[in-house]
Design a protein around this motif. Structure first.
Motif, PDB file in Angstrom:
ATOM      1  N   GLY A  67       0.791  -1.228   0.000  1.00 13.97           N
ATOM      2  CA  GLY A  67       0.000   0.000   0.000  1.00 13.97           C
ATOM      3  C   GLY A  67       0.819   1.273   0.000  1.00 13.97           C
ATOM      4  O   GLY A  67       0.273   2.371   0.064  1.00 13.97           O
ATOM      5  N   ALA A  68       2.157   1.153  -0.072  1.00 16.70           N
ATOM      6  CA  ALA A  68       3.001   2.343  -0.148  1.00 16.70           C
ATOM      7  C   ALA A  68       2.889   2.957  -1.536  1.00 16.70           C
ATOM      8  O   ALA A  68       2.827   2.242  -2.538  1.00 16.70           O
ATOM      9  N   VAL A  69       2.860   4.265  -1.599  1.00 15.44           N
ATOM     10  CA  VAL A  69       2.791   4.964  -2.870  1.00 15.44           C
ATOM     11  C   VAL A  69       4.184   5.025  -3.491  1.00 15.44           C
ATOM     12  O   VAL A  69       5.140   5.472  -2.852  1.00 15.44           O
ATOM     13  N   LEU A  70       4.281   4.560  -4.725  1.00 13.17           N
ATOM     14  CA  LEU A  70       5.522   4.602  -5.489  1.00 13.17           C
ATOM     15  C   LEU A  70       5.517   5.726  -6.515  1.00 13.17           C
ATOM     16  O   LEU A  70       6.563   6.082  -7.053  1.00 13.17           O
ATOM     17  N   GLY A  71       4.339   6.256  -6.808  1.00 13.67           N
ATOM     18  CA  GLY A  71       4.251   7.326  -7.782  1.00 13.67           C
ATOM     19  C   GLY A  71       2.845   7.848  -7.910  1.00 13.67           C
ATOM     20  O   GLY A  71       1.906   7.300  -7.326  1.00 13.67           O
ATOM     21  N   ARG A  72       2.748   8.896  -8.667  1.00  7.41           N
ATOM     22  CA  ARG A  72       1.431   9.472  -8.962  1.00  7.41           C
ATOM     23  C   ARG A  72       1.423   9.942 -10.402  1.00  7.41           C
ATOM     24  O   ARG A  72       2.434  10.373 -10.934  1.00  7.41           O
ATOM     25  N   VAL A  73       0.257   9.816 -11.022  1.00 10.50           N
ATOM     26  CA  VAL A  73       0.054  10.282 -12.398  1.00 10.50           C
ATOM     27  C   VAL A  73      -1.271  11.020 -12.399  1.00 10.50           C
ATOM     28  O   VAL A  73      -2.315  10.438 -12.082  1.00 10.50           O
ATOM     29  N   ASN A  74      -1.218  12.293 -12.738  1.00  7.52           N
ATOM     30  CA  ASN A  74      -2.396  13.140 -12.646  1.00  7.52           C
ATOM     31  C   ASN A  74      -2.780  13.743 -13.991  1.00  7.52           C
ATOM     32  O   ASN A  74      -1.915  14.047 -14.811  1.00  7.52           O
ATOM     33  N   LEU A  75      -4.060  13.927 -14.172  1.00  5.92           N
ATOM     34  CA  LEU A  75      -4.609  14.653 -15.315  1.00  5.92           C
ATOM     35  C   LEU A  75      -5.309  15.869 -14.737  1.00  5.92           C
ATOM     36  O   LEU A  75      -6.287  15.736 -14.001  1.00  5.92           O
ATOM     37  N   VAL A  76      -4.814  17.050 -15.059  1.00  4.89           N
ATOM     38  CA  VAL A  76      -5.368  18.275 -14.493  1.00  4.89           C
ATOM     39  C   VAL A  76      -5.860  19.195 -15.607  1.00  4.89           C
ATOM     40  O   VAL A  76      -5.552  19.002 -16.768  1.00  4.89           O
ATOM     41  N   ASP A  77      -6.616  20.183 -15.196  1.00  2.00           N
ATOM     42  CA  ASP A  77      -7.154  21.179 -16.126  1.00  2.00           C
ATOM     43  C   ASP A  77      -7.929  20.529 -17.271  1.00  2.00           C
ATOM     44  O   ASP A  77      -7.732  20.860 -18.449  1.00  2.00           O
ATOM     45  N   VAL A  78      -8.805  19.611 -16.924  1.00  2.13           N
ATOM     46  CA  VAL A  78      -9.635  18.931 -17.913  1.00  2.13           C
ATOM     47  C   VAL A  78     -10.621  19.945 -18.512  1.00  2.13           C
ATOM     48  O   VAL A  78     -11.369  20.596 -17.783  1.00  2.13           O
ATOM     49  N   ALA A  79     -10.576  20.073 -19.821  1.00  4.84           N
ATOM     50  CA  ALA A  79     -11.494  20.978 -20.528  1.00  4.84           C
ATOM     51  C   ALA A  79     -11.456  20.666 -22.013  1.00  4.84           C
ATOM     52  O   ALA A  79     -10.397  20.349 -22.562  1.00  4.84           O
ATOM     53  N   ASP A  80     -12.588  20.744 -22.643  1.00 12.17           N
ATOM     54  CA  ASP A  80     -12.698  20.585 -24.093  1.00 12.17           C
ATOM     55  C   ASP A  80     -12.050  19.294 -24.597  1.00 12.17           C
ATOM     56  O   ASP A  80     -11.411  19.271 -25.647  1.00 12.17           O
ATOM     57  N   GLY A  81     -12.198  18.211 -23.830  1.00  9.64           N
ATOM     58  CA  GLY A  81     -11.687  16.914 -24.250  1.00  9.64           C
ATOM     59  C   GLY A  81     -10.191  16.719 -24.108  1.00  9.64           C
ATOM     60  O   GLY A  81      -9.635  15.764 -24.646  1.00  9.64           O
ATOM     61  N   GLU A  82      -9.540  17.621 -23.391  1.00  9.71           N
ATOM     62  CA  GLU A  82      -8.098  17.535 -23.194  1.00  9.71           C
ATOM     63  C   GLU A  82      -7.757  17.738 -21.726  1.00  9.71           C
ATOM     64  O   GLU A  82      -8.564  18.242 -20.961  1.00  9.71           O
ATOM     65  N   ALA A  83      -6.522  17.347 -21.366  1.00 11.91           N
ATOM     66  CA  ALA A  83      -6.024  17.553 -20.010  1.00 11.91           C
ATOM     67  C   ALA A  83      -4.511  17.606 -20.036  1.00 11.91           C
ATOM     68  O   ALA A  83      -3.871  17.166 -20.995  1.00 11.91           O
ATOM     69  N   GLU A  84      -3.931  18.135 -18.978  1.00 14.29           N
ATOM     70  CA  GLU A  84      -2.486  18.189 -18.795  1.00 14.29           C
ATOM     71  C   GLU A  84      -2.067  17.017 -17.920  1.00 14.29           C
ATOM     72  O   GLU A  84      -2.643  16.795 -16.849  1.00 14.29           O
ATOM     73  N   LEU A  85      -1.091  16.238 -18.384  1.00 13.49           N
ATOM     74  CA  LEU A  85      -0.588  15.092 -17.636  1.00 13.49           C
ATOM     75  C   LEU A  85       0.657  15.494 -16.861  1.00 13.49           C
ATOM     76  O   LEU A  85       1.524  16.193 -17.376  1.00 13.49           O
ATOM     77  N   GLY A  86       0.708  15.037 -15.613  1.00 14.91           N
ATOM     78  CA  GLY A  86       1.895  15.227 -14.789  1.00 14.91           C
ATOM     79  C   GLY A  86       2.132  13.950 -14.001  1.00 14.91           C
ATOM     80  O   GLY A  86       1.185  13.221 -13.700  1.00 14.91           O
ATOM     81  N   TYR A  87       3.380  13.677 -13.689  1.00  8.25           N
ATOM     82  CA  TYR A  87       3.668  12.461 -12.929  1.00  8.25           C
ATOM     83  C   TYR A  87       4.953  12.632 -12.137  1.00  8.25           C
ATOM     84  O   TYR A  87       5.781  13.488 -12.426  1.00  8.25           O
ATOM     85  N   ARG A  88       5.093  11.807 -11.116  1.00  9.40           N
ATOM     86  CA  ARG A  88       6.322  11.720 -10.335  1.00  9.40           C
ATOM     87  C   ARG A  88       6.419  10.321  -9.754  1.00  9.40           C
ATOM     88  O   ARG A  88       5.420   9.735  -9.360  1.00  9.40           O
ATOM     89  N   ILE A  89       7.632   9.797  -9.747  1.00  8.16           N
ATOM     90  CA  ILE A  89       7.897   8.444  -9.273  1.00  8.16           C
ATOM     91  C   ILE A  89       8.916   8.535  -8.148  1.00  8.16           C
ATOM     92  O   ILE A  89       9.878   9.320  -8.234  1.00  8.16           O
ATOM     93  N   ALA A  90       8.755   7.728  -7.114  1.00  6.40           N
ATOM     94  CA  ALA A  90       9.679   7.705  -5.988  1.00  6.40           C
ATOM     95  C   ALA A  90      11.091   7.402  -6.459  1.00  6.40           C
ATOM     96  O   ALA A  90      11.297   6.599  -7.380  1.00  6.40           O
ATOM     97  N   GLU A  91      12.057   8.011  -5.824  1.00  2.47           N
ATOM     98  CA  GLU A  91      13.455   7.791  -6.200  1.00  2.47           C
ATOM     99  C   GLU A  91      13.811   6.312  -6.162  1.00  2.47           C
ATOM    100  O   GLU A  91      14.465   5.801  -7.063  1.00  2.47           O
ATOM    101  N   ARG A  92      13.336   5.601  -5.150  1.00  2.00           N
ATOM    102  CA  ARG A  92      13.678   4.180  -5.008  1.00  2.00           C
ATOM    103  C   ARG A  92      13.037   3.308  -6.090  1.00  2.00           C
ATOM    104  O   ARG A  92      13.421   2.163  -6.275  1.00  2.00           O
TER     105      ARG A  92
END
Length: 172
Positions: A67-92
């Protein structure tokens, strides 16, 4: 095997631990979130869930078997059928293909479940690892801009919702 999950209220403790443990690592390649992010984390997490509920954003965490988080992947600013993707992964967890796999999964979900036709992403030009992840996930560089004195490469990827799979082809 890590599993990609849609952000839920019960992810808060593991997500906060992930952000704290990797704060210095992330700050080497992206601006630091600042102390207020950590002291106000509970309220911030609740706000993210509210944005997700109204459809303006879609947040995902990559969790391991414990259950530890190793990363996150987000879709933000959803509008008009598009979104901005951002992500980050743990160093390990870097260097094992997890970022590429998670980004590809979210790209599929974006089209199939969220009905998005295209995704945008950006990374600093000197962040070779992030640039490689985006290209392997089917993003195509569409331009470069300067942000606070650093070159940033902008990317775009059409999703299967528009009938395309993988990188955008010329003339599409």
């Amino acid at each position: 095997m890590p599993e990609l999950q849609r952000l839920r209220p019960d992810h808060a403790p593991a997500l906060l631990a992930f952000e704290r443990e990797n704060r210095g690592y992330f700050a080497r390649s992206v601006p630091d979130r600042g102390d207020a992010y950590f002291t106000g984390f509970s309220a911030r997490h609740a706000a993210l869930l509210a944005e997700q509920a109204d459809g303006s954003c879609h947040f995902h965490v990559l969790v391991d078997e414990e259950g530890a988080v190793l990363g996150r992947v987000n879709l933000v600013d959803v509008a008009d059928g598009e979104a901005e993707l951002g992500y980050r992964i743990a160093e390990r967890a870097t260097g094992h293909g997890l970022a590429t796999s998670a980004v590809r999964q979210v790209c599929g979900i974006a089209g199939a479940e969220y009905g998005l036709r295209a995704l945008r992403a950006a990374t600093y030009a000197d962040n070779a690892g992030s640039r490689a992840v985006l290209v392997r996930a089917g993003f195509v560089a569409v331009g470069e801009v300067e942000v606070e004195g650093r070159a940033e490469v902008r990317y775009r990827r059409e999703t299967a919702a528009r009938g395309l799979i993988g990188p955008r082809s010329e003339g599409a």
